[in-house]
Design a protein around this motif. Structure first.
Motif, short mmCIF file in Angstrom:
data_model
loop_
_atom_site.label_atom_id
_atom_site.label_comp_id
_atom_site.label_asym_id
_atom_site.label_seq_id
_atom_site.Cartn_x
_atom_site.Cartn_y
_atom_site.Cartn_z
N SER A 175 0.82 -1.21 0.00
CA SER A 175 0.00 0.00 0.00
C SER A 175 0.85 1.26 0.00
O SER A 175 0.39 2.32 -0.40
CB SER A 175 -0.95 0.01 1.20
OG SER A 175 -0.22 -0.03 2.40
N THR A 190 -0.05 6.57 -0.16
CA THR A 190 -0.68 5.34 0.30
C THR A 190 -1.83 4.99 -0.64
O THR A 190 -2.69 5.82 -0.88
CB THR A 190 -1.21 5.49 1.74
OG1 THR A 190 -0.12 5.86 2.58
CG2 THR A 190 -1.83 4.21 2.23
N SER A 192 -5.25 3.30 -1.46
CA SER A 192 -6.43 2.84 -0.75
C SER A 192 -7.13 1.76 -1.55
O SER A 192 -6.96 1.67 -2.77
CB SER A 192 -7.39 3.99 -0.47
OG SER A 192 -7.85 4.53 -1.71
N GLU A 193 -7.87 0.91 -0.86
CA GLU A 193 -8.58 -0.19 -1.53
C GLU A 193 -9.91 0.28 -2.05
O GLU A 193 -10.52 1.16 -1.57
CB GLU A 193 -8.78 -1.36 -0.56
CG GLU A 193 -7.48 -1.94 -0.07
CD GLU A 193 -6.57 -2.50 -1.15
OE1 GLU A 193 -7.06 -3.07 -2.12
OE2 GLU A 193 -5.35 -2.33 -1.02
#
Length: 193
Positions: A175, A190, A192-193
């Motif tokens: 990530s 980062t 994110s899903e």
């Protein structure tokens, strides 16, 4: 200039979603799920484009990262979201923080012949996964066009342009990556899903 960006952005997103992450041509993918989000004029639609891909942007006004470039250019990354199709879409705003018109350096296109054929873009961007020691390059359609914002050359003083860049997705276990764009400082982001 705004119309070209909006059309290519929408087509690129639809083609990538339908193709499950494979870089397929966008010629037959006219409309798409973004049509109902684009009823405004082209100038407003291009400004809205940077916030379409993810809902988590509403959680905070602070960008994920700010990357300083030459001559007062600033890239603010507002989201980096992983899509089920196997790609990551990085969205944000390219802004001219100076008091004069700034020409965006051609180096942001990168130096690959295939991308250079299609004019100005953010095709030189990469995502670096330090953990797995891999570098991910901007996705392209079957004609070699980069799946990123295209068709811009300069920004007036204080002007902002909503931008996006699509990459193949690193493994779901990754990530934390670093976004790199020629002539700009690198920045960790980062996914994110």
């Amino acid at each position: 200039m705004s119309i070209r960006f909006t059309t290519q952005a929408r087509r690129g997103m639809v083609a990538m979603t339908v193709a499950a992450g494979l870089a397929l041509g966008v010629a037959g993918c006219g409309g798409g799920g973004d049509d109902d989000k684009k009823p405004k004029t082209s100038a407003s639609a291009s400004q809205d484009r940077g916030s379409d891909p993810s809902a988590q942007e509403g959680q905070s006004d602070a960008p994920l990262a700010e990357m300083k470039g030459s001559n007062g250019l600033l890239l603010q990354v507002t989201s980096a979201s992983r899509d089920s199709g196997g790609f990551v879409t990085v969205s944000g705003t390219l802004k001219n923080d100076s008091s004069e018109r700034v020409t965006v350096p051609p180096a942001v296109r990168g130096d690959e012949t295939e991308i250079l054929r299609h004019g100005m873009s953010l095709g030189g961007a990469t995502l670096v996964d330090s953990k797995d020691k891999k570098r991910y390059y901007v996705l392209r359609d079957t004609d070699g066009r980069p799946l990123t914002t295209t068709g811009f050359t300069s920004l007036k003083a204080g002007e902002s342009l909503a931008v996006f860049i699509q990459f193949p997705s690193p493994p779901t276990s990754t990530s934390e990556v670093t976004l790199q764009l020629p002539t700009f400082a690198s920045a960790p982001i980062t996914i994110s899903e």
